[in-house]
Motif scaffolding. Structure first.
Motif, mmCIF file in Angstrom:
data_model
loop_
_atom_site.group_PDB
_atom_site.id
_atom_site.type_symbol
_atom_site.label_atom_id
_atom_site.label_comp_id
_atom_site.label_asym_id
_atom_site.label_seq_id
_atom_site.Cartn_x
_atom_site.Cartn_y
_atom_site.Cartn_z
ATOM 1 N N TYR A 169 85.598 54.164 64.392
ATOM 2 C CA TYR A 169 84.516 54.001 65.541
ATOM 3 C C TYR A 169 84.356 52.751 64.890
ATOM 4 N N SER A 170 83.591 52.771 63.440
ATOM 5 C CA SER A 170 83.253 51.330 62.353
ATOM 6 C C SER A 170 84.318 50.540 62.761
ATOM 7 N N LEU A 171 85.424 50.762 62.517
ATOM 8 C CA LEU A 171 86.862 50.159 62.158
ATOM 9 C C LEU A 171 87.446 48.870 63.471
ATOM 10 N N GLY A 172 86.623 50.042 64.247
ATOM 11 C CA GLY A 172 87.240 49.086 65.639
ATOM 12 C C GLY A 172 86.186 48.161 66.153
ATOM 13 N N ARG A 173 85.184 48.800 65.159
ATOM 14 C CA ARG A 173 83.698 47.788 66.296
ATOM 15 C C ARG A 173 83.410 46.757 65.030
ATOM 16 N N TYR A 174 84.170 46.376 63.788
ATOM 17 C CA TYR A 174 84.451 45.940 62.903
ATOM 18 C C TYR A 174 85.544 44.727 62.697
ATOM 19 N N ILE A 175 86.379 44.625 62.917
ATOM 20 C CA ILE A 175 88.230 44.428 64.222
ATOM 21 C C ILE A 175 86.878 43.708 65.675
ATOM 22 N N TYR A 176 86.534 43.877 66.253
ATOM 23 C CA TYR A 176 86.453 43.262 67.711
ATOM 24 C C TYR A 176 85.421 42.350 67.250
ATOM 25 N N GLN A 177 83.781 43.023 66.409
ATOM 26 C CA GLN A 177 83.125 41.882 66.111
ATOM 27 C C GLN A 177 83.435 40.757 64.790
ATOM 28 N N LYS A 178 84.557 40.860 64.096
ATOM 29 C CA LYS A 178 85.375 39.879 63.259
ATOM 30 C C LYS A 178 86.283 38.924 64.994
ATOM 31 N N ASN A 185 79.848 43.701 58.831
ATOM 32 C CA ASN A 185 79.189 44.404 57.801
ATOM 33 C C ASN A 185 80.391 44.998 56.987
ATOM 34 N N MET A 186 81.532 44.279 56.179
ATOM 35 C CA MET A 186 82.586 45.133 55.868
ATOM 36 C C MET A 186 81.723 46.111 55.090
ATOM 37 N N ILE A 187 80.668 46.040 54.045
ATOM 38 C CA ILE A 187 80.295 47.547 52.678
ATOM 39 C C ILE A 187 80.254 48.935 53.620
#
Length: 461
Positions: A169-178, A185-187
């Motif tokens: 979920y965090s990875l998907g959210r990061y990709i979406y926000q990017k 928040n990459m860290i």
């Protein structure tokens, strides 16, 4: 929980879950549409879908894990951490590994869906706690209702799956926000991938190490030390203290095509063909059927052993055939019976040839059995005779060294029905056992009281 059992219960439960979620959705929509709140706040369809998926998923898991009838389990709980992993490594049976992987994957959707449903669950620790609480409730319910075994490893695996799901979920959210050019928040995203990364490293290490070892693993290997503090071990037979060299044998591993070629002539003899649409392929065995199931057959990849059943309801078993008569019937099928085989006539037209011997650097072990009808044809035929070719010699421990391992509790207790305060050994023999790679390894068999046995693998570590 076994994979096959889970799938058997999970697949029908999907329909039940969809029905319940549908009813809840209808009730909820009726309530919302009649509520004044709806006039002020538009309905969030996306969040409604997420909630439906979460409820449906939880229902499927609960029904699949608790939907079994109540049983009287000999073992109510397994509280030893990583015992399932040690057992899987010890046997290296893919069914054991699939059960572990299933318990991990089963909770991945939970870790993924929870933060989509609730903003509070966007905190990793909240999702982790929720996953642990759900699996703990399931395991405790299984324990209290006798619908399963409470296993600490199941809690570990389920929690790990939930952590992996949150990481996805965090990875998907990061990709979406990017993609949306929002602040990211990459860290935090990288830290949430640690459970998945550790899981991949651990499983890769285990499977790569296993693939590189020369011989396979024996079921007779111990995976946990037996507490021998209150147990005295004595021997009534002399035990040799001299290590030696012993042959290791290997049986042929057949391909699917080779298994097909072995079985097909039996179908052709009756003017039948194998119906490929009904063929069932498993890890160790293939099941073949004729179109109307006049003949049923299964064959193992290891050694090419097989069983055939001829489904003629009018068959009447033929008793009192001589050894030579049975031999002639079997050999007409192109099956040769070793001269060393011993013959036994059983009831109801059943006959068996058994052999365990070393002939021309080959180890023969197993049996050829059949049931014959009044027309001297087969009702069933079982070819359980394996031929092991000599592989090479390995140094083995002595009987005395094996005895010391028993005293240290380094043996597999699973082969014993009980463990008394005193173990008295009345026989010690070197036998062979097949490992997970098809090798036939020397194993010490110690006979003790009450017709129980203790196995100690003989090859030096």
């Amino acid at each position: 929980m076994r994979l096959s059992e889970f799938l058997r219960l999970a697949i029908p439960s999907v329909g039940v879950a969809c029905f319940i979620v549908g009813i809840l959705a209808i009730v909820y929509l009726i309530y919302i549409f009649k509520s004044k709140k709806y006039q002020q706040t538009p309905l969030d369809i996306k969040k409604l879908i997420y909630r439906g998926l979460l409820i449906g998923y939880i229902l499927v898991v609960i029904i699949a894990t608790l939907g079994r009838p109540s049983y009287s389990f000999d073992m109510k709980a397994s509280t030893e951490l990583f015992s399932s992993y040690r057992l899987a490594i010890n046997h290296f049976d893919m069914r054991e590994w699939r059960n572990i992987i299933l318990n991990i994957c089963m909770f991945i959707p939970l870790g993924f869906l929870l933060p989509l449903v609730s903003s509070k669950m966007k905190h990793w620790w909240m999702t982790y706690i929720a996953g642990i609480l759900l699996t703990l409730c399931i395991e405790l319910t299984q324990l209290l209702t006798n619908r399963g075994i409470f296993e600490i490893d199941d809690i570990l695996n389920n929690a790990l799956g939930c952590m992996i799901g949150f990481g996805l979920y965090s990875l998907g959210r990061y990709i979406y926000q990017k993609y949306k050019k929002h602040q990211t928040n990459m860290i935090h995203t990288l830290l949430t991938q640690i459970p998945l990364l550790l899981t991949i490293i651990a499983f890769s290490t285990i499977f790569i190490s296993y693939s590189k070892q020369e011989l396979g693993n024996l079921q007779q290997n111990y995976y946990k030390t037996v507490d021998m503090s209150h147990i005295e071990v004595t021997s009534l037979v002399p035990l040799s203290d001299e290590p030696s060299l012993q042959d290791v044998y290997k049986t042929k591993q057949y391909t699917q095509d080779e298994c097909y070629d072995i079985i097909q002539p039996f179908f052709n003899k009756y003017g039948l063909t194998i119906d490929d649409t009904q063929t069932d392929i498993y890890d160790e065995t293939i099941y073949f059927y004729s179109q109307n199931r006049e003949i049923l057959a299964n064959i193992d990849y290891s050694g090419g052993t097989f069983h055939l059943w001829y489904t003629n309801e009018s068959d009447t078993p033929r008793d009192n055939l001589t050894e030579q008569e049975v031999k002639d019937i079997i050999q007409k099928e192109g099956i040769q019976i070793p001269q060393q085989a011993t013959f036994t006539s059983l009831d109801d037209g059943q006959y068996i040839f058994e052999v365990q011997d070393i002939v021309d650097h080959q180890y023969l072990n197993g049996s050829i059995s059949c049931q014959i009808n009044a027309n001297k044809s087969f009702i069933s035929l079982g070819y359980d005779l394996k031929t092991y070719d000599s592989y090479k010699q390995f140094p083995i421990i002595s009987q005395q060294q094996a005895f010391e391992l028993i005293k240290d509790g380094k043996f597999n207790q699973d082969w014993m029905m009980s463990l008394d305060q005193e173990i008295i050994i009345h026989s010690a023999n070197l036998v062979y056992a097949e490992d997970s790679k098809g090798f036939y390894q020397p194993v010490y068999l110690f006979g003790i009281e009450n017709d129980q046995i203790i196995y100690i693998p003989a090859i030096q570590s």
